[in-house]
Scaffold this motif. Sequence first.
Motif, PDB file in Angstrom:
ATOM      1  N   VAL A  89      18.055   2.943  18.628  1.00 48.04           N
ATOM      2  CA  VAL A  89      16.637   3.097  18.928  1.00 48.04           C
ATOM      3  C   VAL A  89      15.822   2.260  17.940  1.00 48.04           C
ATOM      4  O   VAL A  89      16.055   2.320  16.728  1.00 48.04           O
ATOM      5  CB  VAL A  89      16.206   4.579  18.834  1.00 48.04           C
ATOM      6  N   VAL A  90      14.879   1.492  18.450  1.00 53.67           N
ATOM      7  CA  VAL A  90      14.039   0.659  17.599  1.00 53.67           C
ATOM      8  C   VAL A  90      13.121   1.561  16.769  1.00 53.67           C
ATOM      9  O   VAL A  90      12.318   2.317  17.309  1.00 53.67           O
ATOM     10  CB  VAL A  90      13.202  -0.323  18.446  1.00 53.67           C
ATOM     11  N   MET A  91      13.271   1.492  15.455  1.00 58.08           N
ATOM     12  CA  MET A  91      12.468   2.296  14.540  1.00 58.08           C
ATOM     13  C   MET A  91      11.125   1.651  14.225  1.00 58.08           C
ATOM     14  O   MET A  91      10.114   2.325  14.082  1.00 58.08           O
ATOM     15  CB  MET A  91      13.219   2.491  13.214  1.00 58.08           C
ATOM     16  N   ASP A  92      11.147   0.336  14.067  1.00 62.54           N
ATOM     17  CA  ASP A  92       9.966  -0.342  13.554  1.00 62.54           C
ATOM     18  C   ASP A  92       9.961  -1.788  14.028  1.00 62.54           C
ATOM     19  O   ASP A  92      10.995  -2.463  13.985  1.00 62.54           O
ATOM     20  CB  ASP A  92       9.975  -0.296  12.018  1.00 62.54           C
ATOM     21  N   VAL A  93       8.813  -2.236  14.489  1.00 64.31           N
ATOM     22  CA  VAL A  93       8.573  -3.653  14.782  1.00 64.31           C
ATOM     23  C   VAL A  93       7.353  -4.049  13.962  1.00 64.31           C
ATOM     24  O   VAL A  93       6.259  -3.544  14.196  1.00 64.31           O
ATOM     25  CB  VAL A  93       8.323  -3.903  16.276  1.00 64.31           C
ATOM     26  N   HIS A  94       7.560  -4.918  12.996  1.00 61.64           N
ATOM     27  CA  HIS A  94       6.485  -5.269  12.062  1.00 61.64           C
ATOM     28  C   HIS A  94       6.053  -6.717  12.287  1.00 61.64           C
ATOM     29  O   HIS A  94       6.876  -7.625  12.286  1.00 61.64           O
ATOM     30  CB  HIS A  94       6.965  -5.109  10.623  1.00 61.64           C
ATOM     31  N   LYS A 101      17.707   1.999  14.457  1.00 67.28           N
ATOM     32  CA  LYS A 101      18.515   3.118  13.975  1.00 67.28           C
ATOM     33  C   LYS A 101      19.709   3.324  14.902  1.00 67.28           C
ATOM     34  O   LYS A 101      19.558   3.387  16.121  1.00 67.28           O
ATOM     35  CB  LYS A 101      17.675   4.395  13.909  1.00 67.28           C
ATOM     36  N   HIS A 102      20.900   3.457  14.313  1.00 66.59           N
ATOM     37  CA  HIS A 102      22.137   3.662  15.063  1.00 66.59           C
ATOM     38  C   HIS A 102      22.791   4.965  14.585  1.00 66.59           C
ATOM     39  O   HIS A 102      22.858   5.220  13.384  1.00 66.59           O
ATOM     40  CB  HIS A 102      23.111   2.503  14.835  1.00 66.59           C
ATOM     41  N   THR A 103      23.268   5.753  15.523  1.00 70.65           N
ATOM     42  CA  THR A 103      23.948   7.001  15.177  1.00 70.65           C
ATOM     43  C   THR A 103      25.387   6.939  15.664  1.00 70.65           C
ATOM     44  O   THR A 103      25.645   6.733  16.849  1.00 70.65           O
ATOM     45  CB  THR A 103      23.229   8.209  15.809  1.00 70.65           C
ATOM     46  N   PHE A 104      26.330   7.097  14.734  1.00 75.10           N
ATOM     47  CA  PHE A 104      27.762   7.036  15.042  1.00 75.10           C
ATOM     48  C   PHE A 104      28.383   8.421  14.851  1.00 75.10           C
ATOM     49  O   PHE A 104      27.944   9.210  14.005  1.00 75.10           O
ATOM     50  CB  PHE A 104      28.470   6.037  14.114  1.00 75.10           C
ATOM     51  N   ASN A 105      29.403   8.696  15.633  1.00 72.53           N
ATOM     52  CA  ASN A 105      30.159   9.931  15.476  1.00 72.53           C
ATOM     53  C   ASN A 105      31.436   9.595  14.713  1.00 72.53           C
ATOM     54  O   ASN A 105      32.318   8.899  15.213  1.00 72.53           O
ATOM     55  CB  ASN A 105      30.499  10.524  16.848  1.00 72.53           C
ATOM     56  N   VAL A 106      31.516  10.068  13.485  1.00 72.47           N
ATOM     57  CA  VAL A 106      32.667   9.801  12.633  1.00 72.47           C
ATOM     58  C   VAL A 106      33.359  11.118  12.323  1.00 72.47           C
ATOM     59  O   VAL A 106      32.845  11.950  11.568  1.00 72.47           O
ATOM     60  CB  VAL A 106      32.245   9.105  11.325  1.00 72.47           C
ATOM     61  N   LYS A 107      34.499  11.339  12.968  1.00 74.75           N
ATOM     62  CA  LYS A 107      35.283  12.569  12.775  1.00 74.75           C
ATOM     63  C   LYS A 107      34.428  13.815  12.988  1.00 74.75           C
ATOM     64  O   LYS A 107      34.472  14.773  12.212  1.00 74.75           O
ATOM     65  CB  LYS A 107      35.912  12.571  11.377  1.00 74.75           C
ATOM     66  N   LYS A 150      11.021  -9.014  21.798  1.00 70.58           N
ATOM     67  CA  LYS A 150      11.167  -8.460  23.148  1.00 70.58           C
ATOM     68  C   LYS A 150      11.209  -6.934  23.178  1.00 70.58           C
ATOM     69  O   LYS A 150      11.366  -6.350  24.252  1.00 70.58           O
ATOM     70  CB  LYS A 150      12.451  -9.002  23.784  1.00 70.58           C
ATOM     71  N   VAL A 151      11.100  -6.284  22.039  1.00 72.32           N
ATOM     72  CA  VAL A 151      11.231  -4.825  22.011  1.00 72.32           C
ATOM     73  C   VAL A 151      10.017  -4.201  21.344  1.00 72.32           C
ATOM     74  O   VAL A 151       9.243  -4.867  20.655  1.00 72.32           O
ATOM     75  CB  VAL A 151      12.516  -4.395  21.265  1.00 72.32           C
ATOM     76  N   GLU A 152       9.877  -2.897  21.563  1.00 69.86           N
ATOM     77  CA  GLU A 152       8.806  -2.119  20.950  1.00 69.86           C
ATOM     78  C   GLU A 152       9.412  -0.912  20.253  1.00 69.86           C
ATOM     79  O   GLU A 152      10.543  -0.511  20.537  1.00 69.86           O
ATOM     80  CB  GLU A 152       7.820  -1.636  22.024  1.00 69.86           C
ATOM     81  N   GLU A 153       8.665  -0.338  19.351  1.00 71.98           N
ATOM     82  CA  GLU A 153       9.109   0.868  18.673  1.00 71.98           C
ATOM     83  C   GLU A 153       9.403   1.959  19.702  1.00 71.98           C
ATOM     84  O   GLU A 153       8.639   2.189  20.633  1.00 71.98           O
ATOM     85  CB  GLU A 153       8.020   1.343  17.708  1.00 71.98           C
ATOM     86  N   GLY A 154      10.557   2.617  19.532  1.00 70.07           N
ATOM     87  CA  GLY A 154      10.970   3.674  20.454  1.00 70.07           C
ATOM     88  C   GLY A 154      11.884   3.202  21.557  1.00 70.07           C
ATOM     89  O   GLY A 154      12.494   4.022  22.249  1.00 70.07           O
ATOM     90  N   ASP A 155      12.015   1.880  21.760  1.00 66.46           N
ATOM     91  CA  ASP A 155      12.911   1.357  22.794  1.00 66.46           C
ATOM     92  C   ASP A 155      14.369   1.675  22.461  1.00 66.46           C
ATOM     93  O   ASP A 155      14.789   1.588  21.302  1.00 66.46           O
ATOM     94  CB  ASP A 155      12.766  -0.167  22.925  1.00 66.46           C
ATOM     95  N   TYR A 156      15.125   2.011  23.497  1.00 72.21           N
ATOM     96  CA  TYR A 156      16.573   2.166  23.348  1.00 72.21           C
ATOM     97  C   TYR A 156      17.211   0.823  23.685  1.00 72.21           C
ATOM     98  O   TYR A 156      16.920   0.229  24.725  1.00 72.21           O
ATOM     99  CB  TYR A 156      17.105   3.250  24.286  1.00 72.21           C
ATOM    100  N   VAL A 157      18.066   0.303  22.797  1.00 80.55           N
ATOM    101  CA  VAL A 157      18.683  -1.006  23.002  1.00 80.55           C
ATOM    102  C   VAL A 157      20.201  -0.869  23.000  1.00 80.55           C
ATOM    103  O   VAL A 157      20.759   0.051  22.398  1.00 80.55           O
ATOM    104  CB  VAL A 157      18.246  -2.015  21.917  1.00 80.55           C
TER     105      VAL A 157
END
Length: 372
Positions: free
Chosen positions: A218-223, A245-251, A270-277
């Motif tokens: 998820v895009v946290m910030d576009v400055h 921001k990336h969230t991984f499942n580790v064990k 090409k993206v905005e804050e809050g976009d899922y990429v």
Amino acid sequence: MKIRTRLLCAILSVLMVMAILPATASARLRTPEIFTNGESFKPGESVVISWDEISGASKYEVCISKSPYGSDNIVIDTEVINAYYVAKKLPDGAYRANVKALGGSGSSNYSNRVYFTVGSGVYTEVSSNEQTRQQEKVEEKNETPAVVTPPASTSGISFVWPVKESSSYSGSSFAITAMDLYYDGGYHGSLRNALDINHDGMTTRYETREIVAAADGVVMDVHYCGHSGITCSTRSCDGCYIKIKHTFNVKGEEVVRITAYVHLDPKTVKVEEGDYVKAGQTIARMGSTGNSSGIHLHFAIRDANNKDLPTLEYYMNSTYMPKLQFKYFKEDSQGHIVTTRYSYSKRATRYNDWITDHYRYSSSQNRWVYNK
């Protein structure tokens, strides 16, 4: 005649001062870079937001808002005099915060945003409904992202290369010019963990190399730095950058990583804050905005507190090692890998042994390439 001349000079002096005052009042302070003391907090636990002191700032404005964002902020404190803020007894939920420096000569831009949860809080942006909405948004734009599978990782965390690889491109999309050292031999940042990836011959605006998301997130910030050009002539602003921001499942445990893409061409974002990429989706093109001496990508993989991690080490695998190149580095008389424009002869990269074990210097290409 002399009296009239003096009077005219006095009037002109006053007018000049009046013309200068608005510019002085609107002078920008340096933008803070903020961190938290964690990413998940128990109910009732204090959250500490901290930053470096900003020269010229007399106080700071702290904003903390609760998900879903867009509603009123939970906290807006404009009288913070220390370079930290302690948020106590926040209700359960997901939060984001940022800070602005305030001073007699003006204010800064708002800082980067930090994200954290209290209790059982969840980020509504990364819900399945939000992912579906963002995917529909992409499809409406006819911008279906390429499906890119990150290389296998025993740690459960892996990334694709942040610069697009294309047969239509000239040069290489894997030409690294800074790791722990800059090309001129100086240290590359205080932590010396980020990478600089070179344009390698592609410098025409709107035709520079495409930057892609290194993993789903998820895009946290576009400055935006306030300049519309591909470069900033003053080199005094923060430049155009994107953070994801990336969230991984580790064990069975959630681990957060943040990727930062810096010096971008603002006209190509090409993206905005809050976009899922998705991993491999184009988010912008290379530029030279901010404190940059030429077109390139400054790329960093960071922890949940926005601290740079050893980024190169995420690509020391069979997928990327054959593609990586190290440009503007050479071997000195003692067998140390130093930069070709080094001014500190004793500064060798900490990856010296790894590079000499797996790469060879190509004089025709003026870089280290994989030793097949």
